[in-house]
Design a protein around this motif. Structure first.
Motif, PDB file in Angstrom:
ATOM      1  N   LEU A  45      54.006  49.887  58.931  1.00 19.37           N
ATOM      2  CA  LEU A  45      53.456  48.547  58.693  1.00 19.37           C
ATOM      3  C   LEU A  45      54.419  47.702  57.857  1.00 19.37           C
ATOM      4  CD1 LEU A  45      49.725  49.496  58.083  1.00 19.37           C
ATOM      5  CD2 LEU A  45      50.702  48.445  60.104  1.00 19.37           C
ATOM      6  N   PRO A  46      55.551  47.301  58.452  1.00 21.56           N
ATOM      7  CA  PRO A  46      56.593  46.585  57.697  1.00 21.56           C
ATOM      8  C   PRO A  46      56.313  45.105  57.483  1.00 21.56           C
ATOM      9  CG  PRO A  46      57.284  46.873  59.979  1.00 21.56           C
ATOM     10  CD  PRO A  46      55.982  47.621  59.838  1.00 21.56           C
ATOM     11  N   GLU A  47      55.278  44.547  58.093  1.00 19.56           N
ATOM     12  CA  GLU A  47      55.021  43.109  58.001  1.00 19.56           C
ATOM     13  C   GLU A  47      54.548  42.713  56.600  1.00 19.56           C
ATOM     14  OE1 GLU A  47      54.783  44.653  62.006  1.00 19.56           O
ATOM     15  OE2 GLU A  47      53.566  45.130  60.242  1.00 19.56           O
ATOM     16  N   TYR A  48      54.872  41.483  56.217  1.00 14.10           N
ATOM     17  CA  TYR A  48      54.381  40.979  54.935  1.00 14.10           C
ATOM     18  C   TYR A  48      52.859  40.986  54.971  1.00 14.10           C
ATOM     19  CZ  TYR A  48      54.081  38.215  50.669  1.00 14.10           C
ATOM     20  OH  TYR A  48      53.812  37.790  49.386  1.00 14.10           O
ATOM     21  N   PRO A  49      52.217  41.599  53.984  1.00 10.37           N
ATOM     22  CA  PRO A  49      50.782  41.903  54.119  1.00 10.37           C
ATOM     23  C   PRO A  49      49.814  40.797  53.743  1.00 10.37           C
ATOM     24  CG  PRO A  49      51.641  42.841  52.105  1.00 10.37           C
ATOM     25  CD  PRO A  49      52.813  42.207  52.797  1.00 10.37           C
ATOM     26  N   VAL A  54      52.348  33.623  50.659  1.00  8.20           N
ATOM     27  CA  VAL A  54      53.636  34.234  50.993  1.00  8.20           C
ATOM     28  C   VAL A  54      54.716  33.777  50.024  1.00  8.20           C
ATOM     29  CG1 VAL A  54      55.399  34.472  52.775  1.00  8.20           C
ATOM     30  CG2 VAL A  54      52.982  34.315  53.425  1.00  8.20           C
ATOM     31  N   ARG A  55      55.440  34.753  49.489  1.00 11.22           N
ATOM     32  CA  ARG A  55      56.680  34.465  48.767  1.00 11.22           C
ATOM     33  C   ARG A  55      57.832  35.110  49.522  1.00 11.22           C
ATOM     34  NH1 ARG A  55      53.079  35.575  44.256  1.00 11.22           N
ATOM     35  NH2 ARG A  55      52.779  33.675  43.014  1.00 11.22           N
ATOM     36  N   LYS A  56      59.034  34.547  49.361  1.00 12.07           N
ATOM     37  CA  LYS A  56      60.142  34.964  50.225  1.00 12.07           C
ATOM     38  C   LYS A  56      60.679  36.344  49.878  1.00 12.07           C
ATOM     39  CE  LYS A  56      63.926  32.815  47.616  1.00 12.07           C
ATOM     40  NZ  LYS A  56      65.115  31.938  47.721  1.00 12.07           N
ATOM     41  N   ASP A  57      60.641  36.739  48.607  1.00 15.38           N
ATOM     42  CA  ASP A  57      61.204  38.025  48.201  1.00 15.38           C
ATOM     43  C   ASP A  57      60.087  39.036  47.966  1.00 15.38           C
ATOM     44  OD1 ASP A  57      63.783  37.053  48.292  1.00 15.38           O
ATOM     45  OD2 ASP A  57      63.788  36.469  46.165  1.00 15.38           O
ATOM     46  N   TRP A  58      60.277  40.233  48.473  1.00 12.19           N
ATOM     47  CA  TRP A  58      59.305  41.292  48.256  1.00 12.19           C
ATOM     48  C   TRP A  58      59.924  42.621  48.633  1.00 12.19           C
ATOM     49  CZ3 TRP A  58      56.253  43.893  52.287  1.00 12.19           C
ATOM     50  CH2 TRP A  58      56.664  43.569  53.589  1.00 12.19           C
ATOM     51  N   LEU A  59      59.314  43.704  48.198  1.00  6.97           N
ATOM     52  CA  LEU A  59      59.813  45.044  48.476  1.00  6.97           C
ATOM     53  C   LEU A  59      58.658  45.903  48.971  1.00  6.97           C
ATOM     54  CD1 LEU A  59      62.248  46.981  48.275  1.00  6.97           C
ATOM     55  CD2 LEU A  59      61.490  47.521  45.960  1.00  6.97           C
ATOM     56  N   ASN A  60      58.724  46.288  50.232  1.00  3.73           N
ATOM     57  CA  ASN A  60      57.660  47.077  50.846  1.00  3.73           C
ATOM     58  C   ASN A  60      57.739  48.516  50.356  1.00  3.73           C
ATOM     59  OD1 ASN A  60      55.768  48.256  52.534  1.00  3.73           O
ATOM     60  ND2 ASN A  60      56.440  47.133  54.350  1.00  3.73           N
ATOM     61  N   LEU A  61      56.660  49.030  49.780  1.00  2.00           N
ATOM     62  CA  LEU A  61      56.626  50.412  49.301  1.00  2.00           C
ATOM     63  C   LEU A  61      55.905  51.344  50.270  1.00  2.00           C
ATOM     64  CD1 LEU A  61      56.014  50.012  45.462  1.00  2.00           C
ATOM     65  CD2 LEU A  61      58.155  49.995  46.761  1.00  2.00           C
ATOM     66  N   ASN A  62      55.577  50.854  51.460  1.00  2.00           N
ATOM     67  CA  ASN A  62      55.073  51.766  52.487  1.00  2.00           C
ATOM     68  C   ASN A  62      56.184  52.756  52.840  1.00  2.00           C
ATOM     69  OD1 ASN A  62      52.738  50.296  52.532  1.00  2.00           O
ATOM     70  ND2 ASN A  62      53.178  49.238  54.460  1.00  2.00           N
ATOM     71  N   GLY A  63      55.800  53.956  53.168  1.00  2.00           N
ATOM     72  CA  GLY A  63      56.781  54.996  53.478  1.00  2.00           C
ATOM     73  C   GLY A  63      56.332  56.307  52.873  1.00  2.00           C
TER      74      GLY A  63
END
Length: 739
Positions: A45-49, A54-63
């Motif tokens: 689920l890599p999409e911005y949640p 919405v902000r432009k910078d983020w770090l997905n911790l799914n994994g």
């Protein structure tokens, strides 16, 4: 206008996977969807949640995270049992674990995270889309706080816990008693079966990090005001700020804008604005600025209300016009992810499936979905009735509390639901309770919900336990359909009906499945479904019905009531015919003639017995002269839809009668039946039909080929056996011919 499809920079997402898939693979669930193959630790689920903030910078911790299961009283472990794929719940195949966590245990997650150097000087927020149920979060050994709630998003500011120049250790502990506790959990139970399903424990929505300015926007509330031709915006900021500005965009051009202060309403005129509807789901982009913080949002201009039509009947009005709402019950379960869809494409599929089948609405049943699910409803155009997930805080018979802690939790989570999903134009109704499950203080909570959100309708209780408050009176009727009696101050809706069951080999969770009314084939299901929808539209005009919700869009675990199989691989009925029926488009009804009348029309005498007869009781040659005589129908007074002329109160009844057919050939003979419960019908010794469960009115039943072939000119014998277990009981059978 352009809607925001989360066109964010994904530069930071590439950094989101620090653990690799060297030892991960999905477990073997009883059933998997086609999207399971697209899931991996690098692509979970890599999409911005959060599409509406919405902000432009983020770090997905799914994994991949490490996990452990301990006693619920234990501290965070030093050693972990293995790896789990977040955000899939530990009970799911896609987690790679597929284990249960009991009410005596606690689930722990652990991982190390590198904070990008570019975030230096900013505050860092750790966001959780949803975790079920009680969550404790630690960063670098420091406890940041707890959160109770299985369905709402929450965040922690981890800035002061960050260690410069080192990986950051995140530990998450989760306790979830499922149905051993009073908290809202929907249909999750420790022992799944029937209409209740596999439980979910722990993280089940996206986890992510986000850098923000020292003073940043914490929440945004967007209220469309169609009558006032404006949109009302309230932005809450975490500190002191002189000005908050908001701009509505049309394409790339500024259309309207306004300014205000934190926590105060900004009113932006929306002259000539296009209105959102299922047929035309127009969305407007919104940019909110506060100092160095910039957030992208979207909204739709729409109004939902109740008003009387020209006949004085209460109608549900969308943008000032009566829209007959036709939808399904949507449980939101997945065979491979349980509560969590495998991919965003899978989420979108369920919404598109409704649209293809001609639906304009659905009822999200005792579950709250991730923000992206509502985004697809907003984007594609589907009205949503949103249930509050049920728990066990109350006693529905007395409408009183039986757990003070449970009531406090329920009300806290109800508030979080309304605030958390408030901005979605697709949501038009809050459903406070379902069928009395944990129901208490209904008038008070219904009023509280309406006061908290006057812009939407409120359903006090869907089915059975109405407390005569709220905007609608809601009936459940299986298979139905039916309509509540008209009221002066509320609109009549059908919150559940249908439940036509058809299991498809190779696409079921278990070998043994069930439906409220079993269907023999796809063709029979289509025919019966179209017949039900024809009655629904008749009730719209004759009984003032405003909405109908068919059970259900997909099979779920042991239930085979879905229009789609549980894996979403097969649509079980004809799409074109179903879509036409859902839109109220039907072929002319066929001409029919009565061959053998039912008790609806005539007093017909049968021979019957309540003592188990010989094994050949149904054969044409069997001598039933010693049986009693009675006039159909047979049953107990008070059974819905029954015409009782002979009382029958035992578990079983066997009945036979002779009837004559003239020489004219029957074209398409069918049975007309009312049964409560299981029944089998024979024609001249040949099995013509078997039906399961109960119904509440006379309905056509397909006669099989053997039964049709057994009919002959002259004397014929019809024989029926009915078995009943609980509640009302009734049996009556007739025959009609479709010309």
């Amino acid at each position: 206008m352009r809607s925001i499809c989360i066109s964010v920079s994904l530069l930071m997402v590439a950094l989101s996977v620090s653990l690799y898939a060297v030892d991960w693979q999905p477990q073997a669930a009883p059933l998997m969807t086609r999207w399971a193959k697209d899931v991996s630790p690098e692509k979970a689920l890599p999409e911005y949640p959060r599409p509406q903030m919405v902000r432009k910078d983020w770090l997905n911790l799914n994994g991949l995270w490490e996990y452990a299961i301990t006693d619920k009283t234990a501290d965070a472990p030093k050693d972990y049992a293995g790896r789990i794929l977040v955000p899939f719940p530990i009970e799911s195949a896609l987690s790679g674990v597929m284990k249960r966590v009991s009410e005596k245990e606690r689930l722990w997650y652990h991982r190390n995270v590198e904070i990008p150097q570019a975030w230096a000087g900013k505050r860092v927020l750790l966001h959780f889309g949803a975790v079920d149920w009680e969550t404790t979060v630690f960063v670098n050994g420091k406890e940041l706080g707890k959160h109770r709630g299985g369905y709402d998003g929450f965040s922690f500011d981890i800035t002061d816990a960050i260690k410069p120049g080192a990986p950051q250790e995140i530990v998450v502990g989760v306790f979830d008693p499922t149905d051993a506790g009073p908290q809202p959990r929907g249909k999750q139970v420790r022992r799944p079966g029937g209409i209740f399903y596999t439980p979910v424990t722990g993280i089940w929505q996206t986890v992510w990090l986000e850098p923000v300015a020292q003073v940043y926007i914490d929440k945004i509330k967007i209220t469309p005001d169609v009558d006032g031709k404006c949109v009302r915006i309230v932005a809450a900021v975490n500190g002191k700020v002189e000005k908050v500005s908001a701009a509505v965009m049309g394409g790339r051009n500024l259309q309207w804008d306004g300014t205000g202060k934190s926590g105060e309403e900004i009113v932006i005129p929306m002259n000539e604005a296009m209105l959102w509807s299922p047929e035309n789901p127009i969305l407007y982009d919104l940019i909110v600025d506060c100092g160095d913080d910039h957030v992208q949002c979207y909204f739709g201009m729409r109004k939902i209300a109740m008003a009387k039509d020209e006949r004085g009947v209460n109608r549900l009005m969308l943008n000032g016009k009566f829209v007959f709402q036709v939808g399904t019950l949507d449980q939101g379960f997945w065979p491979d992810g349980i509560y969590t869809a495998p991919t965003d494409e899978a989420l979108r599929f369920d919404i598109e499936a409704h649209k293809k089948l001609g639906y304009n609405m659905l009822r999200k049943h005792v579950k709250v979905e991730p923000e992206r699910w509502y985004y697809w409803c907003d984007k594609l155009g589907l009205l949503v009735w949103q249930d509050m997930p049920s728990g066990s805080a109350g006693n529905d018979k007395t409408d009183t509390r039986k757990s003070e802690d449970g009531a406090q939790i329920f009300e806290q989570e109800l508030k979080a639901l309304i605030e958390g999903r408030y901005n979605h134009p697709s949501i038009i109704m809050w459903v406070v309770f379902n069928e009395g499950w944990g129901q208490y203080d209904t008038p008070r909570l219904t009023k509280w919900t309406k006061d908290a959100d006057p812009s939407r309708l409120v359903n006090n209780a869907s089915g059975w336990t109405d407390r005569k408050c709220g905007d609608v009176i809601d009936m459940h009727n299986y298979p139905g359909p039916g309509a509540p009696k008209l009221e002066a101050d509320r609109a009549s809706v059908l919150g559940e009906f249908g439940g036509l069951g058809l299991g498809v080999d190779g696409h079921t969770w278990t070998q043994k499945t069930w439906g409220y009314q079993g269907m023999a084939s796809s063709q029979a299901l289509t025919k019966r479904f179209v017949g039900l929808m024809r009655k629904v539209y008749e009730l719209k005009d004759s009984a003032g019905l405003n909405a109908s919700i068919y059970t259900q869009i997909t099979d779920v675990e042991t239930e085979c009531n879905g229009l789609y199989t549980y894996d979403r691989a097969l649509l079980k009925l004809d799409e074109a015919q179903a879509a036409a029926a859902n839109k109220g488009e039907f072929p002319p009804p066929p001409e029919t003639r009565v061959v053998l009348p039912t008790a609806q029309n005539e007093a017909v005498t049968w021979r019957y017995t309540i003592d188990k007869p010989a094994d050949d009781w149904f054969s044409a040659a069997f001598d039933a002269s010693a049986w009693k005589e009675g006039v159909a129908g047979f049953g107990t007074n008070g059974t819905p839809g029954a015409v009782v002329r002979t009382e029958w109160k035992t578990a079983d009844i066997w009945a036979r009668r002779e009837f004559m057919l003239d020489e004219s050939k029957l074209k398409d003979p069918q049975l007309m039946m009312h049964h409560d419960e299981d029944a089998e019908v024979y024609i001249n010794g040949k099995l013509a039909a078997k039906v399961k469960g109960f119904i509440s009115e006379y309905e056509p039943v397909e006669m099989n080929a053997d039964g049709k072939a057994a009919l002959k000119p002259g004397k014929n014998i019809i024989a029926v056996h009915c078995h009943q277990t609980t509640g009302g009981q009734y049996i009556d059978v007739g025959i009609f011919d479709i010309k």
